[in-house]
Motif scaffolding. Structure first.
Motif, short mmCIF file in Angstrom:
data_model
loop_
_atom_site.label_atom_id
_atom_site.label_comp_id
_atom_site.label_asym_id
_atom_site.label_seq_id
_atom_site.Cartn_x
_atom_site.Cartn_y
_atom_site.Cartn_z
N VAL A 1 52.48 24.11 -8.14
CA VAL A 1 52.81 22.98 -7.27
C VAL A 1 51.51 22.27 -6.95
O VAL A 1 50.62 22.85 -6.31
N ALA A 2 51.36 21.01 -7.40
CA ALA A 2 50.10 20.29 -7.20
C ALA A 2 50.07 19.67 -5.82
O ALA A 2 49.11 19.87 -5.06
N TRP A 3 51.09 18.92 -5.47
CA TRP A 3 51.18 18.26 -4.16
C TRP A 3 52.61 17.78 -3.96
O TRP A 3 53.40 17.77 -4.90
N GLU A 4 52.89 17.44 -2.71
CA GLU A 4 54.22 16.91 -2.39
C GLU A 4 54.05 15.67 -1.52
O GLU A 4 52.99 15.44 -0.96
N VAL A 5 55.13 14.88 -1.42
CA VAL A 5 55.15 13.75 -0.49
C VAL A 5 56.43 13.89 0.33
O VAL A 5 57.50 14.14 -0.22
N ALA A 6 56.29 13.74 1.67
CA ALA A 6 57.45 13.95 2.56
C ALA A 6 58.03 12.60 3.00
O ALA A 6 57.30 11.72 3.43
N PHE A 7 59.35 12.48 2.87
CA PHE A 7 60.06 11.26 3.25
C PHE A 7 61.12 11.59 4.30
O PHE A 7 61.46 12.76 4.51
N PRO A 8 61.67 10.52 4.94
CA PRO A 8 62.77 10.78 5.89
C PRO A 8 63.96 11.41 5.17
O PRO A 8 64.04 11.35 3.93
N PRO A 9 64.88 12.00 5.91
CA PRO A 9 65.91 12.84 5.29
C PRO A 9 67.02 12.08 4.56
O PRO A 9 68.16 12.04 4.99
N LYS B 1 45.02 12.46 4.65
CA LYS B 1 46.30 11.92 4.17
C LYS B 1 47.38 12.98 3.94
O LYS B 1 48.52 12.64 3.65
N TYR B 2 46.98 14.23 4.04
CA TYR B 2 48.00 15.27 3.84
C TYR B 2 47.88 16.36 4.89
O TYR B 2 46.84 16.48 5.56
N SER B 3 48.92 17.16 5.06
CA SER B 3 48.85 18.38 5.86
C SER B 3 49.27 19.52 4.96
O SER B 3 50.04 19.32 4.02
N MET B 4 48.76 20.72 5.29
CA MET B 4 49.21 21.90 4.54
C MET B 4 50.50 22.39 5.18
O MET B 4 50.53 22.76 6.35
N ILE B 5 51.58 22.35 4.43
CA ILE B 5 52.88 22.84 4.93
C ILE B 5 53.46 23.77 3.88
O ILE B 5 53.58 23.40 2.71
N GLY B 6 53.80 24.97 4.28
CA GLY B 6 54.33 25.95 3.34
C GLY B 6 53.33 26.27 2.24
O GLY B 6 53.71 26.60 1.12
N GLY B 7 52.03 26.12 2.56
CA GLY B 7 51.00 26.44 1.58
C GLY B 7 50.76 25.34 0.55
O GLY B 7 50.06 25.54 -0.43
N VAL B 8 51.34 24.16 0.79
CA VAL B 8 51.21 23.06 -0.18
C VAL B 8 50.68 21.82 0.54
O VAL B 8 50.98 21.60 1.72
N VAL C 1 51.06 18.39 1.62
CA VAL C 1 52.18 17.46 1.75
C VAL C 1 51.63 16.13 2.27
O VAL C 1 51.13 16.04 3.39
N ILE C 2 51.72 15.12 1.42
CA ILE C 2 51.14 13.81 1.74
C ILE C 2 52.09 13.03 2.64
O ILE C 2 53.31 13.03 2.43
N ASP C 3 51.52 12.39 3.66
CA ASP C 3 52.29 11.49 4.52
C ASP C 3 52.17 10.09 3.91
O ASP C 3 51.09 9.51 3.90
N PRO C 4 53.28 9.53 3.41
CA PRO C 4 53.17 8.25 2.68
C PRO C 4 52.72 7.10 3.57
O PRO C 4 52.18 6.11 3.07
N THR C 5 52.92 7.23 4.90
CA THR C 5 52.47 6.13 5.77
C THR C 5 50.95 6.11 5.91
O THR C 5 50.35 5.13 6.33
N LYS C 6 50.32 7.24 5.55
CA LYS C 6 48.85 7.29 5.63
C LYS C 6 48.19 6.99 4.29
O LYS C 6 46.97 6.99 4.19
N ALA C 7 49.01 6.82 3.27
CA ALA C 7 48.46 6.61 1.93
C ALA C 7 49.06 5.33 1.33
O ALA C 7 49.99 5.39 0.53
N PRO C 8 48.55 4.17 1.76
CA PRO C 8 49.13 2.91 1.29
C PRO C 8 49.09 2.82 -0.24
O PRO C 8 48.15 3.30 -0.85
N GLY C 9 50.13 2.22 -0.80
CA GLY C 9 50.18 2.07 -2.26
C GLY C 9 50.84 3.22 -2.97
O GLY C 9 51.04 3.19 -4.19
#
Ligand code: K7E
Ligand code: CUA
Length: 613
Positions: free
Chosen positions: A212-220, A280-287, A289-297
């Motif tokens: 698992v390289a990275w993830e991006v979290a979106f609303p549900p 731009k990311y937090s470690m969640i579940g050991g991965v 996880v990028i917050d898309p609002t902090k990473a424009p584009g």
């Protein structure tokens, strides 16, 4: 050449039959279309099919390997489900890989690619139930690796979609949950606490090993399907979603409120950079996880009519196409227009802080294909083929003019469809297989449950023609088709002297005891096991390491122990280990379960378990 001769003979035989039929009266004459279809699918004995089709087994957790055009089922590859015939899930290696789960829900197989072409190395497939991705080695047809459960995702339906150089396998969660796994939040907290994550799985270019390289979290929302950009849209990937209403119950009604949901366009090149920046990311579940609002584009929502299911990128990468299952059209979006809209900030607003691109600025067509469009595939002549679930049909339409040029009925209720090399940058055309959910009356009855129906359709001409009906077991969702000559399968496992636990000659076989642990180093060869008498004590932990020392194609040996719940296959040149705890005293025959020689029946021995006093 040989095939041509056989065909000629067949045509002559048919002519004779027709002549004879002619004498008896015209009504018995075989229809010419039927003859043509029979010839088109007939692969004479001794000849091989032109394509492999790999179909997912759905909740059977397996992969079905089918030859095209014959539609012959050649192999079932166990992936997420144990298989007693091969010992998959019984021997130590595969048991560990399955991690205690006895099923998976296999939906979308996809080939590894190099420069946008299928390279014949691996097949990836998702487990929609338990957030896993498996990798099958196309040399051995073995499931070699299962990654997961992937942290923060559950129900990885939108996978396993591969980028043009197999940089990543993408997947996204169908069900949103509070993250990480095993976090509790009440259903009423759905909008705030539940997340829909997209995951990028990296693939080692030589070994294929996944991480698992990275993830991006979106609303549900509920992510549904995905396809990677290619050529002009290389570096992007697309995901459909339904339930942009973010309903947490009664989805049938609540998630069908809006006229448009979304296709998420994700720039994975930008995401790769964001994954290097801890702001731009937090470690969640050991991965990460990028917050898309902090990473424009990184991401944009593209509105798509209504509760879309499939998204498919055209072979040239110019268009991405959404199948709006509750709308009678497929919506076509132009990737270059998307880029212009992003540059000009031509947005309708935002959805949870991520820009929503103006529909009119990126949509180039709403193609009136018919009722219940789900998935789209492509040929070599610039046509697209869309499955119509409600209408039980396939629509053929032209990319660029958006004209629907042909339609064929299928039997019945088609889900996915697949064309030859249809997800690569250069599809072959020729064949299309309709993966129909219901067969109803098309096969002999087998009780209330019916098989699925796979229909082979010739797409080489202007009009599509139906060639063949073939039953399939539950329940293929998607399939992919590759030119047979792209695979070079292994014939015999090469002998490796230093391989752990292997022995290659009778003199080297041995039984080694360390306390209550017993290792049996055994060879299997026509038609005996050495050693064939194994004595242990009740309560011992016994490891049978069996090497099949055959060097001949197709000489498989089986190894079964009566009443000890053991059966597995060992292929020529292979070493496998199976473990038992010898808790039952007595005498237990073991024997070869795979017919291997005239003296196969003699290939047997005894496990003697001395009772504890
Ligand atoms: Cu059945 Cu791709 Cu899981 Cu559509 S999916 S049909
Ligand atoms: Cu070895 Cu049968």
């Amino acid at each position: 050449m040989f095939k041509k001769n056989v065909l000629m003979v067949l045509v002559m035989m048919l002519s004779v039959v027709l002549l004879l039929a002619g004498c008896k009266g015209k009504e018995e004459r075989v229809l010419p279309e039927t003859e043509a279809a029979a010839l088109a699918t007939y692969v004479p004995p001794g000849e091989l099919d032109e394509y492999y089709m790999f179909a997912s087994g759905g909740h059977s957790g397996q992969v079905y390997v089918v030859g095209i055009p014959s539609m012959r089922l050649i192999r079932i590859v166990p992936v997420f489900t144990p298989d007693v015939a091969t010992g998959y899930g019984i021997d130590e290696g595969t048991k560990k890989m399955l991690g205690g789960l006895i099923w998976g829900d296999a939906h979308h197989p996809n080939f590894s690619e190099t420069k946008g072409e299928y390279d014949g190395r691996w097949l990836f497939i998702n487990d929609n139930a338990n957030a896993r991705i498996a990798r099958i080695n196309l040399k051995t047809f073995y499931t070699e690796e299962i990654l997961g459960p992937i942290p923060n995702l559950i129900g990885t339906h939108a996978g396993a979609f591969v980028t043009p150089n197999t940089e990543y396998v993408f997947t996204a969660t169908r069900f949103s949950i509070p993250i990480p796994h095993y976090t509790y939040a009440s259903a009423e907290q759905y909008k705030d606490r539940y997340k829909a994550c997209v995951a990028a799985i990296s693939v080692h270019p030589q070994t294929g090993k996944m991480d698992v390289a990275w993830e991006v979290a979106f609303p549900p929302v509920d992510f549904d399907l995905s396809d990677a950009g290619k050529e002009v849209s290389y570096g992007w990937t697309f995901f459909t979603c339904y339930n942009s209403e973010m309903a947490h119950k009664d989805l049938e009604v609540e998630a069908s409120q809006k006229d448009r949901d979304f296709i998420l366009a994700l720039n994975w090149k930008v995401a790769e950079q964001a994954a290097k920046d801890p702001s731009k990311y937090s470690m969640i579940g050991g991965v990460k996880v990028i917050d898309p609002t902090k990473a424009p584009g990184i991401a944009y929502w593209v509105p798509c009519p209504k509760s879309p299911h499939g998204v498919d990128v055209s072979p040239d990468g110019k268009y991405f196409i959404g199948g709006g299952k509750l709308s009678p059209v497929v919506a076509v979006f132009d990737f270059e227009k998307l880029q212009k809209a992003i540059e000009a900030k031509d947005f309708e607003g935002d959805f949870s802080g991520v820009p929503v691109v103006r529909y009119e600025s990126v949509n180039v067509a709403e193609v009136p294909v018919g009722l219940g469009p789900l998935h789209t595939q492509f040929d070599d002549k610039g046509y697209a083929y869309t499955s119509l679930f409600v209408e039980s049909a396939v629509a053929k339409w032209k990319l660029g003019t958006w004209e629907v040029v042909d339609k064929i009925q299928v039997h019945y209720n088609i889900g996915h469809l697949v064309t030859a090399e249809g997800d690569s940058r250069s599809p072959d055309g020729k064949y299309l297989v309709a993966l129909n959910k219901l067969s109803k009356d098309r096969f002999l009855g087998v009780g209330p449950s019916h098989p699925e129906n796979h229909q082979l359709i010739d797409i080489s001409g202007e009009k599509m023609t139906l060639l063949y009906d073939s039953p399939s077991q539950p329940e293929p969702h998607y399939a992919v088709m590759i030119k047979a000559d792209k695979l070079s399968t292994l014939k015999v496992f090469p002998k490796e002297e230093g391989r752990p636990n292997s022995v290659w000659q009778a003199e080297d076989t041995k039984v080694v005891r360390q306390g209550a642990k017993v290792d049996v180093y055994m060879i299997a060869v026509r038609s005996h096991f050495t050693p064939d008498i194994v004595e242990v004590n009740q309560g011992d932990e016994v490891y049978f390491h069996i090497t099949n020392i055959e060097n001949d194609v197709d000489i498989t040996h089986g190894f079964a122990i009566c009443l000890y719940n053991v059966d597995m296959q060992v292929e020529p040149g292979e070493t496998r280990t199976v473990k038992i705890v010898a808790n039952k005293p007595g005498v237990f025959p073991f024997y070869c379960t795979n017919f291997c020689s005239a003296l196969h029946q003699e290939m047997q021995g005894y496990l003697l378990v001395k009772p504890k006093l």
